[in-house]
Design an enzyme around this catalytic site. Structure first.
Site, mmCIF file in Angstrom:
data_model
loop_
_atom_site.group_PDB
_atom_site.id
_atom_site.type_symbol
_atom_site.label_atom_id
_atom_site.label_comp_id
_atom_site.label_asym_id
_atom_site.label_seq_id
_atom_site.Cartn_x
_atom_site.Cartn_y
_atom_site.Cartn_z
ATOM 1 N N GLY A 94 77.688 44.592 18.077
ATOM 2 C CA GLY A 94 77.292 43.199 18.237
ATOM 3 C C GLY A 94 76.436 42.997 19.470
ATOM 4 O O GLY A 94 75.839 41.941 19.649
ATOM 5 N N ARG B 92 50.252 56.401 7.034
ATOM 6 C CA ARG B 92 50.571 55.015 6.700
ATOM 7 C C ARG B 92 49.508 54.057 7.223
ATOM 8 O O ARG B 92 49.134 53.096 6.545
ATOM 9 C CB ARG B 92 51.941 54.642 7.279
ATOM 10 C CG ARG B 92 53.102 55.269 6.538
ATOM 11 C CD ARG B 92 54.345 54.432 6.726
ATOM 12 N NE ARG B 92 55.440 54.882 5.897
ATOM 13 C CZ ARG B 92 56.520 54.160 5.639
ATOM 14 N NH1 ARG B 92 56.620 52.944 6.153
ATOM 15 N NH2 ARG B 92 57.485 54.620 4.893
ATOM 16 N N ARG C 83 65.571 33.000 20.502
ATOM 17 C CA ARG C 83 65.993 32.440 21.792
ATOM 18 C C ARG C 83 65.116 31.261 22.216
ATOM 19 O O ARG C 83 65.538 30.410 22.992
ATOM 20 C CB ARG C 83 65.964 33.533 22.860
ATOM 21 C CG ARG C 83 66.772 33.200 24.103
ATOM 22 C CD ARG C 83 66.644 34.286 25.157
ATOM 23 N NE ARG C 83 67.125 35.571 24.741
ATOM 24 C CZ ARG C 83 68.393 35.967 24.793
ATOM 25 N NH1 ARG C 83 69.317 35.127 25.216
ATOM 26 N NH2 ARG C 83 68.735 37.177 24.409
ATOM 27 N N GLY D 196 61.223 48.362 3.952
ATOM 28 C CA GLY D 196 59.867 48.321 4.493
ATOM 29 C C GLY D 196 59.773 47.893 5.948
ATOM 30 O O GLY D 196 58.715 47.449 6.398
ATOM 31 N N LYS D 197 60.867 48.060 6.704
ATOM 32 C CA LYS D 197 60.830 47.600 8.100
ATOM 33 C C LYS D 197 59.846 48.411 8.938
ATOM 34 O O LYS D 197 59.160 47.863 9.804
ATOM 35 C CB LYS D 197 62.229 47.625 8.716
ATOM 36 C CG LYS D 197 62.941 48.968 8.730
ATOM 37 C CD LYS D 197 64.348 48.810 9.309
ATOM 38 C CE LYS D 197 65.082 50.139 9.300
ATOM 39 N NZ LYS D 197 65.342 50.636 7.915
ATOM 40 N N GLU E 241 61.990 58.951 13.224
ATOM 41 C CA GLU E 241 62.302 59.321 11.838
ATOM 42 C C GLU E 241 61.136 60.025 11.164
ATOM 43 O O GLU E 241 61.315 61.028 10.474
ATOM 44 C CB GLU E 241 62.694 58.074 11.043
ATOM 45 C CG GLU E 241 63.152 58.380 9.627
ATOM 46 C CD GLU E 241 63.635 57.141 8.909
ATOM 47 O OE1 GLU E 241 64.580 57.267 8.111
ATOM 48 O OE2 GLU E 241 63.065 56.052 9.133
ATOM 49 N N LYS F 97 67.789 34.931 14.670
ATOM 50 C CA LYS F 97 68.012 34.521 16.058
ATOM 51 C C LYS F 97 66.669 34.354 16.722
ATOM 52 O O LYS F 97 65.796 35.203 16.599
ATOM 53 C CB LYS F 97 68.840 35.555 16.823
ATOM 54 C CG LYS F 97 69.037 35.180 18.302
ATOM 55 C CD LYS F 97 69.745 36.261 19.101
ATOM 56 C CE LYS F 97 69.844 35.873 20.581
ATOM 57 N NZ LYS F 97 70.516 36.917 21.391
ATOM 58 N N ALA G 71 57.123 49.800 7.803
ATOM 59 C CA ALA G 71 55.803 49.353 7.363
ATOM 60 C C ALA G 71 55.420 48.045 8.045
ATOM 61 O O ALA G 71 54.290 47.886 8.517
ATOM 62 C CB ALA G 71 55.777 49.183 5.842
#
Length: 473
Positions: A392, A257, A440, A220-221, A248, A438, A223
């Site tokens: 990375g 959506r 910062r 669901g990223k 995509e 993460k 969304a």
């Protein structure tokens, strides 16, 4: 007479932009005013000089300065004689005459800036000539030529900005002035995401920051990113214009959506048109608000960061207050470079340029990212930073890295009755975790959200439980 490097423009008989007097004044200041050398060395390179003899003299000045040797008429003349270059600059008399070409010694910075500006104009002309030649030859594709154009123009523009060191006092004074302005206008230095618990941890969506939202497919990223855009850009107080690069999904799918989320309509009904009369009425009432929302969608595939930057600049002509960019998703982008050694280096190039784009546009960029399958091989399938797919460098470039995780997703894979056994109980809202891995500018935490898949909607849980710590990484 001074010999010119390129006397006429490649586009015609007009002379290329230059100022012989300014170049002579710069060199004269170098010989007579030692305290001007540091600024010259920071701002100019030999190729910034239009005349060959001036270029050779400046190269000598640069060489002496880097060796901590005195720079004056005698030292410069001696160095040129040792290298057999003295005749190429017109002899000792030509060097001596430079001292007479300075109207005012204290205008040294002005003369340097003049030489630099003429050099940038020549670079701009050469760039356009090269691009015209590339278009005629047709050896490179249109997209590659456009990328090269954007990259070169950006480089020239950066050369005009402030370079080198700034004093701490000046930077701090500018910052305090900005804080005072924000306090008086009650503006915020960052954009509120619409999720209070997220804003509490990361301090909102900070301008110039790159935020990575990563998850395995189906979590669901997209969304969640679209939910943030909706809350930001459909705010009743002050909507923030947003740009979505959807690599995509098509524009139609993205718009569906937004409609499903806004009106709590099952997205499957919107796909096949099985809507009730009441739902049609709800759409009719909500449509004007949605239609006016400052949300812009670009669904062209294979886009590069430089193309995104160009299109956002173009969009800003229409929406000067453009405040948020969403990229869905990073691994579907193409690199601006024509050749890459491997996919990992290509992704590194993309993530670095997304960060540059965020800083150049001075707005937050939310880039979605896929995760490797490594997390699914573990008993605890919660993602870790090492799961970021392909590079990375994504972790290194990002200001914030967030992972989306739903336990019910894996239960459903193992058991067709996963929904009935869901941690959501009878509420119809599944539990989702947004792991801030993460940050910062602050701590790392895990936020618990509610997930309603039929409406492709995330929401804050009503109870105010303490935010748990993020898992160790």
């Amino acid at each position: 007479m001074a010999e010119k490097i390129l006397s006429t423009s490649p586009l015609g008989k007009e002379e290329m932009p230059n100022s012989q007097q300014a170049e002579q004044a710069v060199l004269g200041c170098a010989l007579l005013k030692p305290d001007s050398l540091s600024y010259m060395m920071a701002e100019l390179v030999p190729d910034d000089f239009f005349y060959n003899d001036h270029k050779l003299i400046f190269e000598t000045v640069e060489h002496l300065f880097s060796d901590n040797k005195p720079v004056d008429l005698i030292s410069v003349t001696d160095d040129l004689e040792k290298r057999g270059m003295i005749d190429k600059v017109g002899g000792v008399a030509a060097i001596s005459s430079l001292s007479d070409s300075i109207p005012y010694l204290h205008n040294d910075h002005f003369y340097v800036d003049m030489v630099k500006e003429k050099s940038r104009l020549r670079s701009l002309i050469k760039t356009f000539v090269d691009l015209i030649g590339a278009c005629y030859k047709e050896e490179a594709g249109l997209r590659q030529i456009v990328d090269v154009a954007a990259e070169r123009l950006y480089t020239i523009r950066e050369g005009e900005g402030d370079r080198g060191f700034s004093s701490l006092g000046k930077v701090l004074a500018d910052k305090l002035t900005e804080l005072d302005r924000l306090a008086k206008t009650e503006e915020s230095p960052s954009i509120r995401s619409g999720f209070a618990s997220l804003d509490q941890i990361i301090g909102g969506l900070r301008k110039g920051s790159l935020l990575i939202l990563a998850a395995r497919p189906g979590m669901g990223k997209s969304a969640l990113a679209f939910n943030i855009v909706q809350r930001v850009s459909m705010s009743s107080k002050e909507p923030v214009p947003a740009a979505i690069f959807s690599l995509e999904m098509s524009k139609a799918e993205v718009s569906t959506r937004f409609l499903a989320t806004r009106l709590s309509i099952d997205s499957r009904k919107l796909s096949d048109g099985r809507l009730s009369d009441q739902e049609w009425e709800d759409i009719g009432q909500a449509f004007p608000k949605i239609y006016e929302a400052p949300i812009y969608i670009d669904d062209r595939s294979g886009i590069s960061p430089l193309e995104m930057l160009s299109r956002c600049r173009e969009l800003r002509l229409k929406e000067p207050k453009l405040g948020l960019v969403v990229v869905d998703y990073l691994q579907l982008m193409s690199s601006s470079r024509t050749r890459q050694d491997n996919r990992q280096q290509e992704i590194s190039d993309i993530s670095r340029n997304l960060k540059i784009m965020a800083r150049e546009l001075d707005l937050p960029v939310i880039a979605l990212s896929q995760l490797s399958r490594a997390c699914e091989a573990r008993s605890n399938k919660r993602p870790m930073l090492s799961d970021l797919r392909d590079s990375g460098a994504i972790e290194q470039d990002a200001d914030v890295v967030m992972f989306l995780y739903r336990e019910d997703y894996y239960r459903e894979l193992e058991d067709n009755e996963g929904r009935e056994e869901s941690s959501a109980g009878d509420t119809g809202v599944e539990l989702a975790e947004l792991i801030i891995a993460k940050n910062r500018h602050g701590a790392t935490k895990t936020i618990e959200l509610g997930w309603q898949p039929e409406f492709t909607r995330f929401s804050e849980l009503e109870d105010e439980r303490p935010l748990p710590e993020a898992p160790p990484f």
